[in-house]
Design a protein around this motif. Structure first.
Motif, PDB file in Angstrom:
ATOM      1  N   ALA A 147       0.851  -1.189   0.000  1.00  0.00           N
ATOM      2  CA  ALA A 147       0.000   0.000   0.000  1.00  0.00           C
ATOM      3  C   ALA A 147       0.887   1.239   0.000  1.00  0.00           C
ATOM      4  O   ALA A 147       2.065   1.182   0.359  1.00  0.00           O
ATOM      5  N   LEU A 148       0.294   2.339  -0.409  1.00  0.00           N
ATOM      6  CA  LEU A 148       1.004   3.612  -0.500  1.00  0.00           C
ATOM      7  C   LEU A 148       0.294   4.641   0.359  1.00  0.00           C
ATOM      8  O   LEU A 148      -0.937   4.726   0.345  1.00  0.00           O
ATOM      9  N   LYS A 149       1.050   5.419   1.112  1.00  0.00           N
ATOM     10  CA  LYS A 149       0.510   6.485   1.956  1.00  0.00           C
ATOM     11  C   LYS A 149       1.313   7.738   1.696  1.00  0.00           C
ATOM     12  O   LYS A 149       2.526   7.684   1.548  1.00  0.00           O
ATOM     13  N   ASP A 150       0.626   8.876   1.654  1.00  0.00           N
ATOM     14  CA  ASP A 150       1.279  10.157   1.382  1.00  0.00           C
ATOM     15  C   ASP A 150       0.861  11.172   2.435  1.00  0.00           C
ATOM     16  O   ASP A 150      -0.324  11.381   2.668  1.00  0.00           O
ATOM     17  N   VAL A 151       1.838  11.783   3.096  1.00  0.00           N
ATOM     18  CA  VAL A 151       1.567  12.844   4.065  1.00  0.00           C
ATOM     19  C   VAL A 151       1.465  14.161   3.292  1.00  0.00           C
ATOM     20  O   VAL A 151       2.348  14.496   2.512  1.00  0.00           O
ATOM     21  N   ARG A 152       0.387  14.893   3.526  1.00  0.00           N
ATOM     22  CA  ARG A 152       0.193  16.186   2.848  1.00  0.00           C
ATOM     23  C   ARG A 152       1.143  17.236   3.436  1.00  0.00           C
ATOM     24  O   ARG A 152       1.289  17.329   4.640  1.00  0.00           O
ATOM     25  N   THR A 153       1.752  18.015   2.578  1.00  0.00           N
ATOM     26  CA  THR A 153       2.632  19.128   2.982  1.00  0.00           C
ATOM     27  C   THR A 153       3.438  18.797   4.245  1.00  0.00           C
ATOM     28  O   THR A 153       3.342  19.473   5.261  1.00  0.00           O
ATOM     29  N   ALA A 154       4.214  17.742   4.143  1.00  0.00           N
ATOM     30  CA  ALA A 154       4.912  17.187   5.300  1.00  0.00           C
ATOM     31  C   ALA A 154       5.778  18.212   6.029  1.00  0.00           C
ATOM     32  O   ALA A 154       5.747  18.275   7.263  1.00  0.00           O
ATOM     33  N   PHE A 155       6.555  19.003   5.306  1.00  0.00           N
ATOM     34  CA  PHE A 155       7.468  19.930   5.980  1.00  0.00           C
ATOM     35  C   PHE A 155       6.709  20.881   6.893  1.00  0.00           C
ATOM     36  O   PHE A 155       7.200  21.278   7.951  1.00  0.00           O
ATOM     37  N   LEU A 156       5.508  21.254   6.499  1.00  0.00           N
ATOM     38  CA  LEU A 156       4.713  22.177   7.313  1.00  0.00           C
ATOM     39  C   LEU A 156       4.118  21.477   8.534  1.00  0.00           C
ATOM     40  O   LEU A 156       3.600  22.147   9.430  1.00  0.00           O
ATOM     41  N   GLN A 157       4.196  20.147   8.580  1.00  0.00           N
ATOM     42  CA  GLN A 157       3.717  19.393   9.739  1.00  0.00           C
ATOM     43  C   GLN A 157       4.860  18.971  10.654  1.00  0.00           C
ATOM     44  O   GLN A 157       4.661  18.207  11.600  1.00  0.00           O
ATOM     45  N   SER A 158       6.054  19.471  10.381  1.00  0.00           N
ATOM     46  CA  SER A 158       7.196  19.164  11.239  1.00  0.00           C
ATOM     47  C   SER A 158       6.985  19.775  12.615  1.00  0.00           C
ATOM     48  O   SER A 158       6.223  20.731  12.779  1.00  0.00           O
ATOM     49  N   ILE A 159       7.697  19.225  13.591  1.00  0.00           N
ATOM     50  CA  ILE A 159       7.623  19.802  14.931  1.00  0.00           C
ATOM     51  C   ILE A 159       8.168  21.224  14.871  1.00  0.00           C
ATOM     52  O   ILE A 159       9.026  21.536  14.032  1.00  0.00           O
ATOM     53  N   PRO A 160       7.694  22.111  15.743  1.00  0.00           N
ATOM     54  CA  PRO A 160       8.221  23.482  15.750  1.00  0.00           C
ATOM     55  C   PRO A 160       9.710  23.480  16.109  1.00  0.00           C
ATOM     56  O   PRO A 160      10.242  22.493  16.625  1.00  0.00           O
ATOM     57  N   TYR A 161      10.355  24.603  15.859  1.00  0.00           N
ATOM     58  CA  TYR A 161      11.759  24.715  16.245  1.00  0.00           C
ATOM     59  C   TYR A 161      11.901  24.420  17.736  1.00  0.00           C
ATOM     60  O   TYR A 161      11.028  24.775  18.532  1.00  0.00           O
ATOM     61  N   PRO A 162      12.997  23.785  18.131  1.00  0.00           N
ATOM     62  CA  PRO A 162      13.166  23.433  19.547  1.00  0.00           C
ATOM     63  C   PRO A 162      13.414  24.651  20.434  1.00  0.00           C
ATOM     64  O   PRO A 162      13.896  25.690  19.983  1.00  0.00           O
ATOM     65  N   ASP A 163      13.054  24.482  21.683  1.00  0.00           N
ATOM     66  CA  ASP A 163      13.321  25.479  22.734  1.00  0.00           C
ATOM     67  C   ASP A 163      12.792  26.870  22.394  1.00  0.00           C
ATOM     68  O   ASP A 163      13.428  27.879  22.706  1.00  0.00           O
ATOM     69  N   GLY A 164      11.657  26.941  21.713  1.00  0.00           N
ATOM     70  CA  GLY A 164      11.048  28.235  21.424  1.00  0.00           C
ATOM     71  C   GLY A 164      11.800  29.062  20.397  1.00  0.00           C
ATOM     72  O   GLY A 164      11.538  30.252  20.242  1.00  0.00           O
ATOM     73  N   LYS A 165      12.753  28.447  19.689  1.00  0.00           N
ATOM     74  CA  LYS A 165      13.512  29.173  18.672  1.00  0.00           C
ATOM     75  C   LYS A 165      12.556  29.692  17.598  1.00  0.00           C
ATOM     76  O   LYS A 165      11.620  29.019  17.209  1.00  0.00           O
ATOM     77  N   ILE A 166      12.791  30.897  17.147  1.00  0.00           N
ATOM     78  CA  ILE A 166      12.014  31.468  16.058  1.00  0.00           C
ATOM     79  C   ILE A 166      12.957  32.155  15.089  1.00  0.00           C
ATOM     80  O   ILE A 166      14.101  32.445  15.414  1.00  0.00           O
ATOM     81  N   LYS A 167      12.467  32.388  13.887  1.00  0.00           N
ATOM     82  CA  LYS A 167      13.228  33.147  12.900  1.00  0.00           C
ATOM     83  C   LYS A 167      12.420  34.380  12.551  1.00  0.00           C
ATOM     84  O   LYS A 167      11.200  34.340  12.474  1.00  0.00           O
ATOM     85  N   PHE A 168      13.111  35.472  12.349  1.00  0.00           N
ATOM     86  CA  PHE A 168      12.460  36.687  11.887  1.00  0.00           C
ATOM     87  C   PHE A 168      12.768  36.844  10.412  1.00  0.00           C
ATOM     88  O   PHE A 168      13.920  36.753   9.998  1.00  0.00           O
ATOM     89  N   ILE A 169      11.742  37.057   9.630  1.00  0.00           N
ATOM     90  CA  ILE A 169      11.899  37.144   8.188  1.00  0.00           C
ATOM     91  C   ILE A 169      11.474  38.522   7.722  1.00  0.00           C
ATOM     92  O   ILE A 169      10.409  39.022   8.083  1.00  0.00           O
TER      93      ILE A 169
END
Length: 175
Positions: free
Chosen positions: A1-23
């Motif tokens: 069988a085949l399974k596909d996760v939708r937009t996987a990268f966007l479902q990754s865990i958040p950055y560790p220890d509250g790290k954020i990026k400013f863009i």
């Protein structure tokens, strides 16, 4: 069988220890500078594949409280569940699963509980599946893999950009 996760990268865990990026982004319409806060990986970012594969997917698949799969030592994209005799080949967000139907359903449900996924595709004699350009077909006595349709599409596509192909015919299929 085949399974596909939708937009996987966007479902990754958040950055560790509250790290954020400013863009900082300059609007092409208004010329105005806009500022964003990014809490996790996004597509196109260098760290996105590692955040998905190593920090989100692998821990989920190998954790004894979730899926309890063993990860391959040589091929890190291969996972195996010993008790269920369930083999899983991953390619980023695509899963090719080989095992008994009940065990595949078990893993598919686990993936659905944790991630937003597409419906599971089942390999049958009547319904071949496409796994990353590889046609997987089932006959009454074997599973066959072929890249014929992918290669034919690539020959056409590359021809459109000027690739010259040989006129030599293939004498026999690779067995």
């Amino acid at each position: 069988a085949l399974k596909d996760v939708r937009t996987a990268f966007l479902q990754s865990i958040p950055y560790p220890d509250g790290k954020i990026k400013f863009i900082k982004f300059k609007s092409p319409l208004t010329g105005e500078w806009m500022f964003f806060v990014q809490h996790g990986p996004i597509y196109g970012e260098n760290s996105a594949p590692a955040m998905w594969g190593e920090h989100t997917l692998a821990p989920f698949l190998t954790d004894s409280s979730t899926c309890n799969l063993r990860r391959g030592e040589n091929h890190r994209c291969i996972y195996y569940h010993v008790e269920r005799d369930l083999a899983v080949c991953t390619q980023v967000d695509d899963f090719l699963m080989d095992g008994e139907e009940g065990d595949i359903i078990w893993l598919s449900n686990k993936l659905d509980e944790r991630f937003e996924c597409k419906a599971t595709e089942w390999l049958t004699i009547e319904t071949p599946i496409d796994f990353m350009g590889i046609d997987v077909k089932l006959t009454s006595d074997r599973i066959m893999l072929s890249m014929q349709s992918y290669i034919e599409k690539m020959v056409v596509t590359l021809g459109e950009i000027g690739l010259k192909t040989t006129k030599r015919k293939v004498s026999e299929a690779i067995s």
